[in-house]
Design a protein around this motif. Structure first.
Motif, PDB file in Angstrom:
ATOM      1  N   VAL A 225      15.327  -7.104   9.032  1.00 35.59           N
ATOM      2  CA  VAL A 225      15.417  -6.336   8.061  1.00 35.59           C
ATOM      3  C   VAL A 225      15.604  -7.095   6.666  1.00 35.59           C
ATOM      4  CG1 VAL A 225      17.351  -4.708   7.123  1.00 35.59           C
ATOM      5  CG2 VAL A 225      16.917  -4.517   9.666  1.00 35.59           C
ATOM      6  N   ALA A 226      16.058  -8.257   6.864  1.00 33.35           N
ATOM      7  CA  ALA A 226      15.942  -8.978   5.548  1.00 33.35           C
ATOM      8  C   ALA A 226      14.522  -9.106   5.002  1.00 33.35           C
ATOM      9  CB  ALA A 226      16.778 -10.168   5.704  1.00 33.35           C
ATOM     10  N   THR A 227      13.627  -9.423   6.100  1.00 33.57           N
ATOM     11  CA  THR A 227      12.042  -9.602   5.928  1.00 33.57           C
ATOM     12  C   THR A 227      11.540  -8.379   5.376  1.00 33.57           C
ATOM     13  OG1 THR A 227      12.119 -11.461   7.341  1.00 33.57           O
ATOM     14  CG2 THR A 227      10.045 -10.398   6.799  1.00 33.57           C
ATOM     15  N   LEU A 228      11.811  -7.321   5.955  1.00 31.83           N
ATOM     16  CA  LEU A 228      11.286  -6.023   5.520  1.00 31.83           C
ATOM     17  C   LEU A 228      11.844  -5.796   4.120  1.00 31.83           C
ATOM     18  CD1 LEU A 228       9.833  -3.131   6.282  1.00 31.83           C
ATOM     19  CD2 LEU A 228      12.020  -2.409   7.052  1.00 31.83           C
ATOM     20  N   GLN A 229      12.936  -6.037   3.860  1.00 31.81           N
ATOM     21  CA  GLN A 229      13.578  -5.502   2.545  1.00 31.81           C
ATOM     22  C   GLN A 229      12.883  -6.448   1.357  1.00 31.81           C
ATOM     23  OE1 GLN A 229      17.527  -5.575   1.738  1.00 31.81           O
ATOM     24  NE2 GLN A 229      17.317  -3.923   0.335  1.00 31.81           N
ATOM     25  N   ALA A 230      12.677  -7.537   1.760  1.00 30.14           N
ATOM     26  CA  ALA A 230      12.211  -8.589   0.755  1.00 30.14           C
ATOM     27  C   ALA A 230      10.633  -7.965   0.361  1.00 30.14           C
ATOM     28  CB  ALA A 230      12.134 -10.061   1.388  1.00 30.14           C
ATOM     29  N   ALA A 231       9.885  -7.668   1.504  1.00 27.41           N
ATOM     30  CA  ALA A 231       8.389  -7.220   1.468  1.00 27.41           C
ATOM     31  C   ALA A 231       8.409  -6.085   0.546  1.00 27.41           C
ATOM     32  CB  ALA A 231       7.856  -6.906   2.783  1.00 27.41           C
ATOM     33  N   LEU A 232       9.439  -5.030   0.830  1.00 25.38           N
ATOM     34  CA  LEU A 232       9.380  -3.742  -0.178  1.00 25.38           C
ATOM     35  C   LEU A 232       9.766  -4.128  -1.470  1.00 25.38           C
ATOM     36  CD1 LEU A 232      11.427  -1.614   2.309  1.00 25.38           C
ATOM     37  CD2 LEU A 232       9.025  -1.227   1.559  1.00 25.38           C
ATOM     38  N   GLN A 233      10.695  -5.100  -1.735  1.00 21.70           N
ATOM     39  CA  GLN A 233      11.004  -5.323  -3.101  1.00 21.70           C
ATOM     40  C   GLN A 233       9.872  -6.115  -3.909  1.00 21.70           C
ATOM     41  OE1 GLN A 233      14.487  -7.599  -2.189  1.00 21.70           O
ATOM     42  NE2 GLN A 233      15.970  -5.885  -2.553  1.00 21.70           N
ATOM     43  N   ALA A 234       9.115  -7.060  -3.152  1.00 23.23           N
ATOM     44  CA  ALA A 234       8.063  -7.614  -3.646  1.00 23.23           C
ATOM     45  C   ALA A 234       6.882  -6.830  -4.040  1.00 23.23           C
ATOM     46  CB  ALA A 234       7.527  -8.712  -2.853  1.00 23.23           C
ATOM     47  N   ALA A 235       6.671  -5.807  -3.210  1.00 23.74           N
ATOM     48  CA  ALA A 235       5.641  -4.953  -3.622  1.00 23.74           C
ATOM     49  C   ALA A 235       5.966  -3.824  -4.571  1.00 23.74           C
ATOM     50  CB  ALA A 235       5.137  -4.236  -2.238  1.00 23.74           C
ATOM     51  N   GLY A 236       7.101  -3.547  -4.973  1.00 26.49           N
ATOM     52  CA  GLY A 236       7.659  -2.813  -5.978  1.00 26.49           C
ATOM     53  C   GLY A 236       7.526  -1.386  -5.162  1.00 26.49           C
ATOM     54  N   THR A 237       7.612  -1.228  -4.082  1.00 25.05           N
ATOM     55  CA  THR A 237       7.882   0.147  -3.487  1.00 25.05           C
ATOM     56  C   THR A 237       8.912   0.859  -3.819  1.00 25.05           C
ATOM     57  OG1 THR A 237       6.206  -0.758  -1.523  1.00 25.05           O
ATOM     58  CG2 THR A 237       7.674   1.280  -1.135  1.00 25.05           C
ATOM     59  N   PRO A 238       9.099   1.951  -4.107  1.00 26.75           N
ATOM     60  CA  PRO A 238      10.087   2.604  -4.269  1.00 26.75           C
ATOM     61  C   PRO A 238      11.049   2.904  -3.211  1.00 26.75           C
ATOM     62  CG  PRO A 238       8.626   4.170  -4.840  1.00 26.75           C
ATOM     63  CD  PRO A 238       7.978   2.787  -4.532  1.00 26.75           C
ATOM     64  N   HIS A 239      12.198   2.412  -2.948  1.00 22.65           N
ATOM     65  CA  HIS A 239      12.677   2.589  -1.514  1.00 22.65           C
ATOM     66  C   HIS A 239      14.241   2.328  -1.934  1.00 22.65           C
ATOM     67  CE1 HIS A 239      12.930  -1.853  -2.310  1.00 22.65           C
ATOM     68  NE2 HIS A 239      13.833  -2.013  -1.352  1.00 22.65           N
ATOM     69  N   ARG A 240      15.052   2.839  -0.724  1.00 16.38           N
ATOM     70  CA  ARG A 240      16.376   2.556  -0.389  1.00 16.38           C
ATOM     71  C   ARG A 240      16.516   2.109   0.886  1.00 16.38           C
ATOM     72  NH1 ARG A 240      21.548   6.830  -0.969  1.00 16.38           N
ATOM     73  NH2 ARG A 240      23.184   5.329  -0.203  1.00 16.38           N
ATOM     74  N   LEU A 241      17.192   0.909   1.240  1.00 15.13           N
ATOM     75  CA  LEU A 241      17.689   0.539   2.518  1.00 15.13           C
ATOM     76  C   LEU A 241      18.922   0.481   2.787  1.00 15.13           C
ATOM     77  CD1 LEU A 241      15.728  -2.231   4.429  1.00 15.13           C
ATOM     78  CD2 LEU A 241      18.177  -2.015   4.437  1.00 15.13           C
TER      79      LEU A 241
ATOM     80  N   ARG B   5       0.881  -1.282  -0.038  1.00 17.36           N
ATOM     81  CA  ARG B   5      -0.083   0.049   0.050  1.00 17.36           C
ATOM     82  C   ARG B   5       0.828   1.411   0.042  1.00 17.36           C
ATOM     83  NH1 ARG B   5      -2.778  -0.798   5.297  1.00 17.36           N
ATOM     84  NH2 ARG B   5      -3.906   1.095   4.854  1.00 17.36           N
ATOM     85  N   ILE B   6       2.057   1.164   0.199  1.00 17.53           N
ATOM     86  CA  ILE B   6       3.146   2.093   0.252  1.00 17.53           C
ATOM     87  C   ILE B   6       3.556   2.516  -1.204  1.00 17.53           C
ATOM     88  CG2 ILE B   6       5.248   3.225   1.078  1.00 17.53           C
ATOM     89  CD1 ILE B   6       4.718   1.536   3.648  1.00 17.53           C
ATOM     90  N   ARG B   7       3.289   3.639  -1.760  1.00 14.94           N
ATOM     91  CA  ARG B   7       3.800   3.990  -3.278  1.00 14.94           C
ATOM     92  C   ARG B   7       4.788   5.015  -3.006  1.00 14.94           C
ATOM     93  NH1 ARG B   7       3.128  -0.267  -4.256  1.00 14.94           N
ATOM     94  NH2 ARG B   7       4.248   0.307  -5.981  1.00 14.94           N
ATOM     95  N   CYS B   8       4.817   5.656  -2.089  1.00 13.37           N
ATOM     96  CA  CYS B   8       5.950   6.803  -2.074  1.00 13.37           C
ATOM     97  C   CYS B   8       7.278   6.573  -1.934  1.00 13.37           C
ATOM     98  CB  CYS B   8       5.597   8.001  -0.944  1.00 13.37           C
ATOM     99  SG  CYS B   8       5.697   7.335   0.793  1.00 13.37           S
ATOM    100  N   GLU B   9       8.084   7.289  -2.179  1.00 13.16           N
ATOM    101  CA  GLU B   9       9.643   6.822  -2.081  1.00 13.16           C
ATOM    102  C   GLU B   9       9.912   6.700  -0.564  1.00 13.16           C
ATOM    103  OE1 GLU B   9      14.144   8.381  -3.020  1.00 13.16           O
ATOM    104  OE2 GLU B   9      12.421   9.240  -4.006  1.00 13.16           O
ATOM    105  N   THR B  10      10.504   5.625  -0.314  1.00 14.37           N
ATOM    106  CA  THR B  10      10.599   5.200   1.137  1.00 14.37           C
ATOM    107  C   THR B  10      12.197   4.985   1.490  1.00 14.37           C
ATOM    108  OG1 THR B  10       8.678   3.989   1.060  1.00 14.37           O
ATOM    109  CG2 THR B  10      10.251   3.312   2.760  1.00 14.37           C
ATOM    110  N   TYR B  11      12.702   5.615   2.619  1.00 18.99           N
ATOM    111  CA  TYR B  11      14.181   5.319   2.834  1.00 18.99           C
ATOM    112  C   TYR B  11      14.020   4.911   4.293  1.00 18.99           C
ATOM    113  CZ  TYR B  11      18.974   6.403   4.351  1.00 18.99           C
ATOM    114  OH  TYR B  11      20.169   6.139   4.801  1.00 18.99           O
ATOM    115  N   VAL B  12      14.851   3.554   4.364  1.00 21.38           N
ATOM    116  CA  VAL B  12      15.026   2.948   5.696  1.00 21.38           C
ATOM    117  C   VAL B  12      16.488   2.806   6.054  1.00 21.38           C
ATOM    118  CG1 VAL B  12      14.707   0.683   6.799  1.00 21.38           C
ATOM    119  CG2 VAL B  12      13.162   1.621   5.143  1.00 21.38           C
TER     120      VAL B  12
END
Length: 245
Positions: A187-203, A166-173
């Protein structure tokens, strides 16, 4: 700089908040600043001022307002830590979504705030809260940052990692190398979830840093190189996402 201490009306009462923004050049993009567990205090006011000094309208609420208008962890004794954790555990993601709705209504009414350009940053306990805000208000938030966020992966239905779709905005962790609140497997679980969702992010990992590394008054924990890197990342994130038309 213009500073105010004021109450923002919410569904649960008056949320005392610190608001700071430049005196000239507005209306200014908005940054919602979600506090860490030790409370809304002068150390956080100074951090809000630093954000405001580069052109933002910053709102820093006391997320413990349902129980107390004033709390600051002064020393890390067992008794003081117990009181802090009780307050921390009293605030849920759902509550902070209601608080975010109130903050959005507030900035919508402020001539000095450009409420069409909003970002958010959360520290420690508030890492989940910025995820919840972005998931609930995807049309309002352009960017979020979680800085050494705690409890980002839980077994609850409202775990932050489950919000990723549900998170579409740019996300920094930002992740401290040593952090009992965010161990590598979480953290690995979080990153995998962001990647799977296609959330634009940088961890990003912060080598040599411990949980709480950004706070100058956190003796033995403050890590200046990492703290300054976090400021660089925040400024770049918000410049990209909030200053564009």
């Amino acid at each position: 700089m213009i500073e105010q201490h004021l109450d923002i009306p919410t569904a649960d009462g008056a949320m005392n908040s610190f608001v700071v923004h430049p005196e000239e050049g507005g209306p200014h993009p908005v940054v919602l600043f979600y506090m860490d567990a030790p409370g809304k205090r002068e150390e956080l006011h100074d951090m809000a001022r630093r954000l405001a000094s580069v052109g933002y309208y910053v709102v820093l609420p006391n997320l413990y307002y349902r129980r107390t208008r004033e709390f600051e962890l002064m020393e890390r004794t067992p008794e003081a830590m117990k009181a802090m954790f009780e307050l921390m555990d009293s605030v849920s993601n759902a509550m902070t979504v209601r608080d975010t709705r109130a903050m959005l209504a507030f900035v919508d009414s402020q001539p000095a705030a450009d409420a069409s350009r909003i970002g958010a940053v959360g520290y420690c306990m508030s890492g989940p809260f910025v995820f919840a805000a972005a998931a609930e208000f995807p049309e309002r938030l352009r960017a979020i940052a979680s800085i050494h966020g705690a409890r980002m992966v839980t077994d609850r239905d409202d775990s932050p990692h489950l919000m990723a779709p549900r998170i579409r905005c740019e996300t920094y962790v930002a992740c401290a190398e040593t952090d009992i609140w965010a161990p590598p497997e979480k953290v690995a679980t979080l990153q995998a979830a962001l990647q799977a969702a296609g959330t634009p992010h940088r961890l990003e990992w912060y080598p040599g840093a411990h949980h709480g590394f950004v706070f100058p008054r956190r003796a033995g924990i403050y890590h200046q190189p990492s703290a300054e890197r976090h400021w660089e990342r925040l400024f770049n994130l918000f410049a990209r996402t909030l200053t564009a038309a």
